[in-house]
Design a protein around this motif. Structure first.
Motif, PDB file in Angstrom:
ATOM      1  N   UNK A   1       0.818  -1.214   0.000  1.00  0.00           N
ATOM      2  CA  UNK A   1       0.000   0.000   0.000  1.00  0.00           C
ATOM      3  C   UNK A   1       0.848   1.259   0.000  1.00  0.00           C
ATOM      4  N   UNK A   2       2.072   1.170   0.575  1.00  0.00           N
ATOM      5  CA  UNK A   2       2.949   2.344   0.598  1.00  0.00           C
ATOM      6  C   UNK A   2       4.381   1.876   0.820  1.00  0.00           C
ATOM      7  N   UNK A   3       5.294   2.360   0.015  1.00  0.00           N
ATOM      8  CA  UNK A   3       6.715   2.031   0.159  1.00  0.00           C
ATOM      9  C   UNK A   3       7.495   3.250   0.623  1.00  0.00           C
TER      10      UNK A   3
ATOM     11  N   UNK B   1      14.863  -6.069   4.662  1.00  0.00           N
ATOM     12  CA  UNK B   1      13.535  -6.678   4.677  1.00  0.00           C
ATOM     13  C   UNK B   1      13.194  -7.315   3.340  1.00  0.00           C
ATOM     14  N   UNK B   2      12.122  -8.086   3.356  1.00  0.00           N
ATOM     15  CA  UNK B   2      11.685  -8.776   2.153  1.00  0.00           C
ATOM     16  C   UNK B   2      11.101  -7.823   1.114  1.00  0.00           C
ATOM     17  N   UNK B   3      10.670  -6.632   1.559  1.00  0.00           N
ATOM     18  CA  UNK B   3       9.988  -5.716   0.644  1.00  0.00           C
ATOM     19  C   UNK B   3      10.863  -4.543   0.226  1.00  0.00           C
ATOM     20  N   UNK B   4      12.170  -4.674   0.410  1.00  0.00           N
ATOM     21  CA  UNK B   4      13.085  -3.630  -0.037  1.00  0.00           C
ATOM     22  C   UNK B   4      12.984  -3.478  -1.553  1.00  0.00           C
ATOM     23  N   UNK B   5      12.736  -2.264  -2.000  1.00  0.00           N
ATOM     24  CA  UNK B   5      12.671  -1.998  -3.430  1.00  0.00           C
ATOM     25  C   UNK B   5      11.341  -2.289  -4.084  1.00  0.00           C
ATOM     26  N   UNK B   6      10.369  -2.827  -3.331  1.00  0.00           N
ATOM     27  CA  UNK B   6       9.060  -3.098  -3.923  1.00  0.00           C
ATOM     28  C   UNK B   6       8.298  -1.783  -4.064  1.00  0.00           C
ATOM     29  N   UNK B   7       7.821  -1.437  -5.253  1.00  0.00           N
ATOM     30  CA  UNK B   7       7.154  -0.146  -5.452  1.00  0.00           C
ATOM     31  C   UNK B   7       5.747  -0.133  -4.861  1.00  0.00           C
ATOM     32  N   UNK B   8       5.281   1.044  -4.512  1.00  0.00           N
ATOM     33  CA  UNK B   8       3.925   1.225  -4.001  1.00  0.00           C
ATOM     34  C   UNK B   8       2.904   0.700  -5.009  1.00  0.00           C
ATOM     35  N   UNK B   9       1.891   0.043  -4.494  1.00  0.00           N
ATOM     36  CA  UNK B   9       0.754  -0.524  -5.224  1.00  0.00           C
ATOM     37  C   UNK B   9       1.061  -1.852  -5.905  1.00  0.00           C
ATOM     38  N   UNK B  10       2.269  -2.325  -5.779  1.00  0.00           N
ATOM     39  CA  UNK B  10       2.542  -3.633  -6.376  1.00  0.00           C
ATOM     40  C   UNK B  10       1.820  -4.703  -5.575  1.00  0.00           C
ATOM     41  N   UNK B  11       1.309  -5.722  -6.275  1.00  0.00           N
ATOM     42  CA  UNK B  11       0.692  -6.875  -5.624  1.00  0.00           C
ATOM     43  C   UNK B  11       1.120  -8.135  -6.354  1.00  0.00           C
TER      44      UNK B  11
ATOM     45  N   UNK C   1       6.493  -1.151   8.666  1.00  0.00           N
ATOM     46  CA  UNK C   1       7.851  -0.781   9.072  1.00  0.00           C
ATOM     47  C   UNK C   1       8.006   0.729   8.977  1.00  0.00           C
ATOM     48  N   UNK C   2       8.353   1.370  10.102  1.00  0.00           N
ATOM     49  CA  UNK C   2       8.534   2.819  10.158  1.00  0.00           C
ATOM     50  C   UNK C   2      10.020   3.136  10.285  1.00  0.00           C
ATOM     51  N   UNK C   3      10.516   4.039   9.442  1.00  0.00           N
ATOM     52  CA  UNK C   3      11.936   4.393   9.424  1.00  0.00           C
ATOM     53  C   UNK C   3      12.131   5.828   9.911  1.00  0.00           C
ATOM     54  N   UNK C   4      13.152   5.995  10.773  1.00  0.00           N
ATOM     55  CA  UNK C   4      13.456   7.316  11.338  1.00  0.00           C
ATOM     56  C   UNK C   4      14.947   7.579  11.208  1.00  0.00           C
ATOM     57  N   UNK C   5      15.312   8.729  10.630  1.00  0.00           N
ATOM     58  CA  UNK C   5      16.703   9.099  10.414  1.00  0.00           C
ATOM     59  C   UNK C   5      17.285   9.717  11.688  1.00  0.00           C
ATOM     60  N   UNK C   6      18.462   9.197  12.146  1.00  0.00           N
ATOM     61  CA  UNK C   6      19.097   9.725  13.354  1.00  0.00           C
ATOM     62  C   UNK C   6      19.857  11.033  13.110  1.00  0.00           C
TER      63      UNK C   6
ATOM     64  N   UNK D   1       9.769   7.947   6.918  1.00  0.00           N
ATOM     65  CA  UNK D   1       8.781   7.364   6.015  1.00  0.00           C
ATOM     66  C   UNK D   1       8.484   5.941   6.497  1.00  0.00           C
ATOM     67  N   UNK D   2       7.646   5.219   5.748  1.00  0.00           N
ATOM     68  CA  UNK D   2       7.261   3.881   6.193  1.00  0.00           C
ATOM     69  C   UNK D   2       6.934   2.993   4.996  1.00  0.00           C
ATOM     70  N   UNK D   3       6.864   1.696   5.280  1.00  0.00           N
ATOM     71  CA  UNK D   3       6.388   0.714   4.317  1.00  0.00           C
ATOM     72  C   UNK D   3       5.195  -0.006   4.939  1.00  0.00           C
ATOM     73  N   UNK D   4       4.098  -0.083   4.207  1.00  0.00           N
ATOM     74  CA  UNK D   4       2.881  -0.725   4.687  1.00  0.00           C
ATOM     75  C   UNK D   4       2.443  -1.774   3.677  1.00  0.00           C
ATOM     76  N   UNK D   5       2.310  -3.016   4.137  1.00  0.00           N
ATOM     77  CA  UNK D   5       1.950  -4.128   3.253  1.00  0.00           C
ATOM     78  C   UNK D   5       0.795  -4.905   3.879  1.00  0.00           C
TER      79      UNK D   5
END
Length: 438
Positions: free
Chosen positions: A74-76, A85-95, A406-411, A423-427
């Protein structure tokens, strides 16, 4: 008169024959008895056959399992973070439908003392390009993007080297998580445990290991020790370019308390990963990990926490000044799963927090990564959530609708060069899992 003499003669003859017959019969009876006694005392004794051992049954078993998903991204993360992670590089809306693991194993009892195991595995990634959405070679995929098996386990186990302890030689599971957290939380098919998720250890290695219990009768306390090449299934790998010089040492002890409802596990490992250089120095990593879990038939809850000291893992760059420094990765994982309808419907919930470098200096201009641990970066802190339902229509078959986030935060400071925003990735996933032969 003659008749009288003849009669007497016949009578005497009959009596004589009778006496002779009786004597012969008596002699035969004695001879038979004596003969039996002689046979018993002079015949070669025959050893009594041992009773068959009904407690052991030889195993010759083909087994395996597989899991995968129908997933919808749903969102990359727009910056492509989460490389581990398994979804690294997977574009948004891919199924897509996807296998994440395929296992095919064979166990063979050579004798009661020795068992051989061979396991073939295929564990492909989603293998897509965020820029184009097309397939790329990745993970365990071949160069033409086809899934392929590789040798994950190939070992021989010596049972009861001493009472309650086995010796395993060859490619085998490590104590890092396979023999503790994966078994307790029991949902590897949903997601890898936290240290595996961030690729900070080996799930298997080529070496020699001892697995046993301190109390073989009750099996409440045990240990797992292993020394390996730190190469997993490879002859050489990025994580251990100097194979033959260094080894990885793994150690794990565990205990079960409160009538085996409470499980406590302590783990440590150590490995040199690169030779010393003038600019960086020698490199190594040392993980300490603890696990505590409580389980009853309808519910299991647990906490797993770790710290991994990566010696000379990064170089701090301030202008022209470059200073090698240790990195200290830390993480904690909260897990829960249980039953809603016995043997039919359950739930799964998990939350992780991860800091790749607890000693990160926020104001520093840049960091250079020295360590050869896969996918490591000191910049990105992460929070991970997964929750869902587990429907079991038949034993060893699971269907699980679940949400992966998965939520990512830059230090870094927002003013630092190269800074990227959070940003985040939602699957959304419909996961399937089945086993056979075990």
């Amino acid at each position: 008169m003659k008749l009288l003499y003849f009669t007497r003669f016949l009578l005497v003859l009959a009596l004589s024959f009778s006496a002779l017959a009786s004597k012969a019969a008596g002699n035969n009876l004695i001879t038979k008895a004596d003969s039996s006694a002689i046979v018993k005392t002079t015949a070669k004794p025959v050893g009594k056959k041992a009773d068959p051992d009904t407690s052991w049954t030889p195993v010759r078993r083909v087994w395996g399992y597989a899991f995968g998903d129908l997933y919808y991204d749903a969102h990359s993360d727009q910056f492509g973070r989460g490389a581990e992670t398994n979804y690294a590089g997977v574009p948004t809306y891919r199924n897509a439908f996807q296998f994440r693991r395929l296992y095919l194993g064979y166990d063979y009892d050579i004798t009661k003392k020795f068992t051989a195991t061979l396991l073939l595995a295929s564990e492909p990634n989603a293998s897509t390009s965020a820029a184009t959405g097309t397939s790329i070679s990745n993970g365990d995929n071949l160069v033409d993007n086809k899934m392929s098996f590789y040798v994950k386990y190939a070992n021989i186990r010596i049972h009861d080297l001493w009472t309650g302890t086995d010796l395993t030689i060859g490619e085998q599971a490590t104590p890092t998580w396979n023999l503790s957290s994966e078994q307790l939380f029991n949902h590897r098919w949903i997601e890898r445990t936290i240290t595996d998720f961030h690729k900070l250890g080996n799930s298997f290695d080529l070496g020699a290991g001892l697995q046993g219990t301190f109390d073989p009768k009750t099996k409440n306390f045990g240990f797992n020790l292993l020394v390996g090449n730190n190469t997993q299934a490879a002859i050489g790998s990025a994580s251990s370019p100097t194979t033959g010089f260094y080894k990885e040492f793994y150690g794990d002890i565990w205990g079960k308390f409160l009538d085996k409802h409470l499980f406590i596990d302590a783990y440590a490992d150590y490995a040199r990963t690169a030779q010393a250089t003038f600019a960086v120095g020698g490199q190594s990593h040392n993980m300490l990990k603890g696990l505590i879990g409580y389980t009853i038939p309808s519910l299991t809850v647990g906490i797993e926490a770790f710290t991994d000291q990566i010696t000379n893992g990064v170089t701090i760059v301030n202008g022209t000044t470059k200073t090698p420094a240790d990195a200290r990765a830390e993480g904690i994982s909260f897990n829960a799963y249980g039953s809603i309808i016995k043997d039919k419907l359950g739930f799964i919930a998990r939350f992780d927090t991860y800091n790749p470098d607890a000693d990160f200096i926020t104001g520093t201009t840049t960091y250079t990564v020295n360590t050869n641990l896969g996918s490591y970066t000191p910049y990105t802190k992460e929070k991970f959530y997964v929750f869902g339902l587990d429907f079991t229509p038949a034993p060893n078959i699971h269907f699980a609708p679940n949400v992966w986030f998965l939520q990512s935060h830059n230090q870094q400071l927002s003013t630092s060069p190269g800074y990227v925003a959070d940003d985040h990735t939602l699957v959304y996933r419909f996961t399937f899992f089945f086993t056979f032969g075990k």
